[in-house]
Design a protein around this motif. Structure first.
Motif, mmCIF file in Angstrom:
data_model
loop_
_atom_site.group_PDB
_atom_site.id
_atom_site.type_symbol
_atom_site.label_atom_id
_atom_site.label_comp_id
_atom_site.label_asym_id
_atom_site.label_seq_id
_atom_site.Cartn_x
_atom_site.Cartn_y
_atom_site.Cartn_z
ATOM 1 N N ARG A 58 0.842 -1.187 0.000
ATOM 2 C CA ARG A 58 0.000 0.000 0.000
ATOM 3 C C ARG A 58 0.881 1.242 0.000
ATOM 4 O O ARG A 58 1.852 1.334 0.747
ATOM 5 N N CYS A 59 0.507 2.203 -0.827
ATOM 6 C CA CYS A 59 1.313 3.410 -0.990
ATOM 7 C C CYS A 59 0.452 4.653 -0.784
ATOM 8 O O CYS A 59 -0.778 4.615 -0.861
ATOM 9 N N CYS A 60 1.130 5.751 -0.538
ATOM 10 C CA CYS A 60 0.497 7.046 -0.374
ATOM 11 C C CYS A 60 0.953 7.932 -1.532
ATOM 12 O O CYS A 60 2.140 7.904 -1.902
ATOM 13 N N PRO A 61 0.071 8.715 -2.146
ATOM 14 C CA PRO A 61 0.496 9.622 -3.216
ATOM 15 C C PRO A 61 1.665 10.489 -2.757
ATOM 16 O O PRO A 61 1.721 10.920 -1.594
ATOM 17 N N ALA A 62 2.594 10.740 -3.660
ATOM 18 C CA ALA A 62 3.848 11.387 -3.291
ATOM 19 C C ALA A 62 3.637 12.721 -2.590
ATOM 20 O O ALA A 62 4.280 13.012 -1.571
ATOM 21 N N ARG A 63 2.751 13.545 -3.107
ATOM 22 C CA ARG A 63 2.565 14.875 -2.521
ATOM 23 C C ARG A 63 2.022 14.793 -1.095
ATOM 24 O O ARG A 63 2.499 15.488 -0.199
ATOM 25 N N LEU A 64 1.052 13.929 -0.882
ATOM 26 C CA LEU A 64 0.500 13.758 0.455
ATOM 27 C C LEU A 64 1.530 13.119 1.379
ATOM 28 O O LEU A 64 1.651 13.497 2.557
ATOM 29 N N ALA A 65 2.291 12.164 0.858
ATOM 30 C CA ALA A 65 3.293 11.480 1.676
ATOM 31 C C ALA A 65 4.335 12.459 2.194
ATOM 32 O O ALA A 65 4.676 12.452 3.386
ATOM 33 N N TRP A 66 4.859 13.305 1.313
ATOM 34 C CA TRP A 66 5.883 14.262 1.741
ATOM 35 C C TRP A 66 5.331 15.249 2.759
ATOM 36 O O TRP A 66 6.027 15.635 3.714
ATOM 37 N N LEU A 67 4.075 15.652 2.591
ATOM 38 C CA LEU A 67 3.462 16.544 3.572
ATOM 39 C C LEU A 67 3.331 15.863 4.925
ATOM 40 O O LEU A 67 3.723 16.418 5.964
ATOM 41 N N LEU A 68 2.794 14.642 4.943
ATOM 42 C CA LEU A 68 2.559 13.942 6.202
ATOM 43 C C LEU A 68 3.847 13.628 6.940
ATOM 44 O O LEU A 68 3.898 13.691 8.174
ATOM 45 N N GLN A 69 4.905 13.286 6.192
ATOM 46 C CA GLN A 69 6.120 12.851 6.872
ATOM 47 C C GLN A 69 7.044 14.004 7.248
ATOM 48 O O GLN A 69 7.829 13.877 8.197
ATOM 49 N N GLU A 70 6.965 15.129 6.565
ATOM 50 C CA GLU A 70 7.860 16.243 6.858
ATOM 51 C C GLU A 70 7.230 17.275 7.787
ATOM 52 O O GLU A 70 7.937 17.917 8.569
ATOM 53 N N ALA A 71 5.924 17.470 7.707
ATOM 54 C CA ALA A 71 5.268 18.528 8.472
ATOM 55 C C ALA A 71 5.480 18.435 9.987
ATOM 56 O O ALA A 71 5.591 19.478 10.645
ATOM 57 N N PRO A 72 5.544 17.229 10.597
ATOM 58 C CA PRO A 72 5.755 17.202 12.048
ATOM 59 C C PRO A 72 7.027 17.907 12.512
ATOM 60 O O PRO A 72 7.051 18.461 13.615
ATOM 61 N N ALA A 73 8.074 17.896 11.682
ATOM 62 C CA ALA A 73 9.319 18.558 12.069
ATOM 63 C C ALA A 73 9.177 20.070 12.064
ATOM 64 O O ALA A 73 10.004 20.771 12.655
ATOM 65 N N PHE A 74 8.149 20.585 11.418
ATOM 66 C CA PHE A 74 7.835 22.020 11.495
ATOM 67 C C PHE A 74 6.809 22.290 12.588
ATOM 68 O O PHE A 74 6.941 23.235 13.369
ATOM 69 N N LEU A 75 5.785 21.449 12.677
ATOM 70 C CA LEU A 75 4.668 21.728 13.581
ATOM 71 C C LEU A 75 5.028 21.506 15.042
ATOM 72 O O LEU A 75 4.583 22.270 15.913
ATOM 73 N N VAL A 76 5.815 20.470 15.347
ATOM 74 C CA VAL A 76 6.158 20.207 16.755
ATOM 75 C C VAL A 76 6.967 21.353 17.350
ATOM 76 O O VAL A 76 6.621 21.862 18.433
ATOM 77 N N PRO A 77 8.058 21.827 16.692
ATOM 78 C CA PRO A 77 8.744 23.004 17.242
ATOM 79 C C PRO A 77 7.856 24.244 17.305
ATOM 80 O O PRO A 77 7.991 25.062 18.220
ATOM 81 N N LEU A 78 6.945 24.385 16.318
ATOM 82 C CA LEU A 78 6.044 25.539 16.333
ATOM 83 C C LEU A 78 5.163 25.514 17.579
ATOM 84 O O LEU A 78 4.942 26.550 18.223
ATOM 85 N N VAL A 79 4.645 24.340 17.920
ATOM 86 C CA VAL A 79 3.820 24.213 19.123
ATOM 87 C C VAL A 79 4.642 24.556 20.367
ATOM 88 O O VAL A 79 4.173 25.268 21.273
ATOM 89 N N LEU A 80 5.874 24.073 20.426
ATOM 90 C CA LEU A 80 6.742 24.392 21.561
ATOM 91 C C LEU A 80 7.027 25.889 21.626
ATOM 92 O O LEU A 80 7.069 26.490 22.707
ATOM 93 N N LEU A 81 7.218 26.487 20.464
ATOM 94 C CA LEU A 81 7.532 27.917 20.407
ATOM 95 C C LEU A 81 6.344 28.758 20.849
ATOM 96 O O LEU A 81 6.482 29.712 21.627
ATOM 97 N N LEU A 82 5.155 28.401 20.380
ATOM 98 C CA LEU A 82 3.960 29.164 20.720
ATOM 99 C C LEU A 82 3.441 28.822 22.114
ATOM 100 O O LEU A 82 2.767 29.637 22.748
ATOM 101 N N GLY A 83 3.758 27.610 22.583
ATOM 102 C CA GLY A 83 3.237 27.162 23.864
ATOM 103 C C GLY A 83 3.937 27.754 25.057
ATOM 104 O O GLY A 83 3.466 27.631 26.185
ATOM 105 N N GLY A 84 5.062 28.389 24.821
ATOM 106 C CA GLY A 84 5.754 29.013 25.935
ATOM 107 C C GLY A 84 7.185 28.582 26.021
ATOM 108 O O GLY A 84 7.504 27.404 25.919
ATOM 109 N N SER A 85 8.086 29.511 26.134
ATOM 110 C CA SER A 85 9.509 29.243 26.327
ATOM 111 C C SER A 85 10.095 30.376 27.133
ATOM 112 O O SER A 85 9.485 31.429 27.301
#
Length: 268
Positions: A58-85
């Motif tokens: 089973r495969c995921c379309p390339a565009r969706l796959a790259w979004l799903l697998q790369e976005a956490p490395a942007f979103l997790v630090p963003l949450v930490l940044l906005l959540g308080g430091s």
């Protein structure tokens, strides 16, 4: 007005903004060990995605796959940044360096992913990549926001300047190389061609070289174990893939440039 301020969400608990040294050490060590293990694995076989994908799963379309697998490395630090430091002059440098990390993954998730013309990605690869990006995003974000401090002379540091220049050069090479690769295909095509121009005139894995330079520049600027562990992991994961692509190009094309190296210009 008082009711307005009463409705604001409470500040994050203090323990969430404390530096957890044990977690930083464990995740940094895991990155190093995982990088070495991945390097040894790729000496025996190719990671099964892209041109090396094995049919039937089973495969995921390339565009969706790259979004799903790369976005956490942007979103997790963003949450930490906005959540308080911690906010002080000593934390300005770490925060800006985290923004350089996030810049790469913002581009990868929201610019590169919608434009890619790659093959579908097997679902296990998407899952493993998303898990890695989530943990690495937490590691880099937590360390820089809650652990690292720079003195007030950080902006004039030669090491910081050198690291940022390397990061910028690497990102330019990486993005430019991706553009060259994307232009080799029309939408819907899967045929392979010889990439030419930019750093591809010197190496087969120009996009991989740019990414390695990028993260070693980041590591030099940060000058801490989590950043260096990530840089080493990157070299161990994409370095062998550059060599595999180089061999694949040589097998596919009889007129492949004989002077072109795999990853390091003029050397390897």
């Amino acid at each position: 007005m008082a009711s307005l301020f009463q409705s604001l969400p409470p500040s994050p608990p203090e323990h969430l903004m404390e530096c957890h040294d044990s977690a930083v050490s464990c995740l940094s060590g895991a990155l190093l060990a995982g990088g070495v293990a991945f390097l040894l694995h790729q000496r025996r076989s190719c990671t099964p995605y892209g041109r090396y994908a094995v049919g039937g799963g089973r495969c995921c379309p390339a565009r969706l796959a790259w979004l799903l697998q790369e976005a956490p490395a942007f979103l997790v630090p963003l949450v930490l940044l906005l959540g308080g430091s911690r906010r002080s002059p000593q934390t300005t440098g770490p925060t800006l360096l985290l923004c350089t990390f996030m810049l790469h993954y913002f581009h990868r998730s929201f610019i590169y992913a919608p434009l890619t013309r790659g093959r579908p990605v097997p679902l296990p690869i998407v899952f493993y990549a998303a898990t890695f990006c989530s943990l690495n995003g937490f590691l880099q974000g937590h360390f820089l926001l809650h652990c690292a401090t720079f003195d007030l002379t950080w902006l004039g540091s030669a090491r910081l300047a050198a690291g940022c220049v390397l990061f910028a050069v690497g990102m330019v090479v990486n993005v430019h190389s991706d553009i060259i690769l994307r232009r080799l295909r029309r939408p819907g095509e899967t045929v392979y061609q010889i990439p030419r121009g930019g750093m591809f005139d010197l190496v087969s894995g120009a996009n991989f070289l740019g990414e390695i330079v990028e993260w070693f520049g980041y590591a030099i600027a940060v000058w801490a174990a989590p950043a260096f562990a990530f840089a080493v992991f990157t070299a161990c994961s994409v370095g062998p893939r550059a060599y595999q692509h180089h061999r694949d190009y040589q097998r596919r094309f009889q007129d492949y440039p004989p002077s072109r190296k795999a990853l390091v210009p003029f050397i390897f």
